[in-house]
Design a protein around this motif. Structure first.
Motif, short mmCIF file in Angstrom:
data_model
loop_
_atom_site.label_atom_id
_atom_site.label_comp_id
_atom_site.label_asym_id
_atom_site.label_seq_id
_atom_site.Cartn_x
_atom_site.Cartn_y
_atom_site.Cartn_z
N GLN A 191 4.16 13.68 -10.46
CA GLN A 191 5.28 14.54 -10.85
C GLN A 191 5.55 14.51 -12.35
N GLY A 192 4.94 13.55 -13.06
CA GLY A 192 5.08 13.53 -14.51
C GLY A 192 5.67 12.28 -15.12
N VAL A 193 6.08 11.31 -14.29
CA VAL A 193 6.59 10.05 -14.82
C VAL A 193 5.45 9.30 -15.51
N VAL A 194 5.71 8.73 -16.69
CA VAL A 194 4.65 8.06 -17.45
C VAL A 194 4.30 6.71 -16.82
N LYS A 195 5.33 5.91 -16.48
CA LYS A 195 5.11 4.59 -15.91
C LYS A 195 6.04 4.40 -14.72
N VAL A 196 5.48 3.91 -13.62
CA VAL A 196 6.28 3.53 -12.46
C VAL A 196 6.06 2.05 -12.23
N ILE A 197 7.16 1.31 -12.19
CA ILE A 197 7.12 -0.13 -11.89
C ILE A 197 7.82 -0.33 -10.56
N ILE A 198 7.14 -1.00 -9.63
CA ILE A 198 7.74 -1.28 -8.34
C ILE A 198 7.79 -2.79 -8.14
N THR A 199 8.99 -3.28 -7.88
CA THR A 199 9.18 -4.70 -7.60
C THR A 199 9.15 -4.91 -6.09
N LEU A 200 8.42 -5.93 -5.67
CA LEU A 200 8.16 -6.14 -4.24
C LEU A 200 8.63 -7.51 -3.76
N PHE A 202 4.21 -4.42 -9.63
CA PHE A 202 3.08 -3.75 -10.27
C PHE A 202 3.56 -2.54 -11.05
N MET A 203 2.73 -2.17 -12.03
CA MET A 203 2.98 -0.99 -12.85
C MET A 203 1.83 -0.01 -12.64
N LEU A 204 2.19 1.26 -12.47
CA LEU A 204 1.17 2.29 -12.32
C LEU A 204 1.37 3.35 -13.39
N THR A 205 0.27 3.75 -14.05
CA THR A 205 0.27 4.87 -14.97
C THR A 205 -0.84 5.81 -14.54
N GLN A 256 0.83 -1.21 0.00
CA GLN A 256 0.00 0.00 0.00
C GLN A 256 0.87 1.26 0.00
N ASP A 257 1.93 1.25 0.82
CA ASP A 257 2.86 2.37 0.82
C ASP A 257 3.53 2.53 -0.54
N ALA A 258 3.90 1.40 -1.14
CA ALA A 258 4.57 1.44 -2.45
C ALA A 258 3.67 2.08 -3.50
N GLU A 259 2.38 1.75 -3.44
CA GLU A 259 1.45 2.35 -4.41
C GLU A 259 1.30 3.85 -4.18
N LYS A 260 1.26 4.26 -2.92
CA LYS A 260 1.19 5.70 -2.62
C LYS A 260 2.43 6.42 -3.16
N ALA A 261 3.60 5.79 -3.00
CA ALA A 261 4.83 6.38 -3.52
C ALA A 261 4.78 6.48 -5.05
N ALA A 262 4.27 5.43 -5.68
CA ALA A 262 4.16 5.44 -7.14
C ALA A 262 3.22 6.54 -7.62
N VAL A 263 2.11 6.73 -6.89
CA VAL A 263 1.17 7.80 -7.25
C VAL A 263 1.86 9.16 -7.20
N LYS A 264 2.66 9.40 -6.18
CA LYS A 264 3.39 10.66 -6.06
C LYS A 264 4.28 10.89 -7.27
N LEU A 265 4.94 9.84 -7.73
CA LEU A 265 5.85 9.97 -8.86
C LEU A 265 5.09 10.19 -10.17
N ILE A 266 3.96 9.54 -10.31
CA ILE A 266 3.11 9.76 -11.49
C ILE A 266 2.63 11.21 -11.51
#
Length: 307
Positions: free
Chosen positions: A213-222, A228-231, A201-211
């Motif tokens: 900021q303008g990043v197109v795709k954030v992939i977080i390995t757990l 997961f990939m977030l756009t 859940q924390d990882a997804e919140k971090a990914a949302v912050k980066l998206i």
């Protein structure tokens, strides 16, 4: 596959000791097994991409030492374009000291050596191959000014950049929105997002912050929790494959190299994540960074067995 994958990054000589447990402070662990293999996040990702079926060129700097000829030969054996692996004079190649415990966990220390000679000027010399890239892959074992220079060149030419922000350390965060694909683990995600990441859940919140900021795709390995990939408009998650791990050293590098291949081949995101996760899972079942990177045949067979 016509799209060239250009990997820009480090080349290292890995000195590994495998032991029954990792030492505590001040403890000496005896009866270790010793291995000398080749690593470096850049080289690991280049080898992983090449073995996964990619058309790969590698841009790096190596030193003037006894290991260099074999290092270059290994790249060529994997059909990697090494025209812009620069041979530096009067300096050793990068070296890594790695201790691995019985569960595959590791301690790791790196002496950068020739890796820090990969300057923006060297990148300009490599423009003939950079300008043919379908995707550029980088990590953070080379100078910050070099990474920024590559991002600027890539943005000007509309070439997508995959950045594996590893290891996590200080960086000019104004460049983060200029990166198309960020691949991070929990620690790196938390570092970039300015928050603690303790769970998915924390990882997804971090990914949302980066998206945001303008990043197109954030992939977080757990790790064992998958990836997961977030756009801006979707989240795609894949579970981890269960395997018996013996060495996790280059799992993230193998994931990045394989994902770059999947991206260059136009796989849909879910298939690309699954492909990269399969490659990473296979890699942890073998010792060593580059020796553990699986071939395309091995990845495809593994995925068929898991269907």
């Amino acid at each position: 596959m016509n799209k060239k994958i250009v990997v820009i990054g480090s080349s290292n000589v890995d000195l590994i000791m495998k032991m029954d447990h990792l030492p505590e402070k001040g403890e000496t662990v005896t009866d270790a097994d010793f291995f000398q293999v080749y690593g470096g996040k850049g080289a690991n990702q280049a080898v992983a991409a090449a073995r996964a079926g990619g058309n790969v060129a590698f841009v790096s700097s190596v030193g003037e030492d006894a290991y260099t000829p074999q290092m270059l030969k290994n790249y060529k054996n994997d059909s990697i374009d090494t025209r812009f692996v620069f041979k530096e004079v009067g300096i050793a190649s990068g070296h890594a000291l790695i201790m691995i415990g019985d569960q595959g966990d590791n301690y790791l220390s790196v002496a950068p050596g020739a890796n820090y000679n990969l300057t923006p000027e060297r990148i300009d010399e490599a423009l003939p191959v950079l300008e043919k890239a379908g995707i550029i892959v980088m990590q953070y074992e080379i100078p910050e000014e070099t990474i920024k220079h590559v991002i600027d060149l890539s943005n000007a030419r509309n070439i997508p950049v995959l950045m594996n922000f590893a290891p996590a350390r200080q960086f000019d965060f104004s460049y983060i929105p200029k990166i198309d694909i960020l691949v991070l683990n929990e620690v790196e995600a938390g570092f970039l997002a300015g928050m603690q990441v303790k769970n998915e859940q924390d990882a997804e919140k971090a990914a949302v912050k980066l998206i945001e900021q303008g990043v197109v795709k954030v992939i977080i390995t757990l790790g064992a929790q998958g990836a997961f990939m977030l756009t801006n408009d979707q989240k795609i998650a894949v579970p981890a494959f269960k395997v018996d791990a013996v060495d996790t050293t280059a799992a993230g590098d193998t994931f990045c190299g394989a994902f770059a291949v999947a991206n260059a081949e136009g796989m849909i995101p879910a298939d690309a994540l699954r492909f990269a996760s399969a490659a990473a899972a296979l890699s942890v079942t073998q010792m060593g960074a580059q020796p553990s990177a699986p071939t395309r045949t091995e990845i495809d067979k593994f995925l068929k067995r898991k269907l």
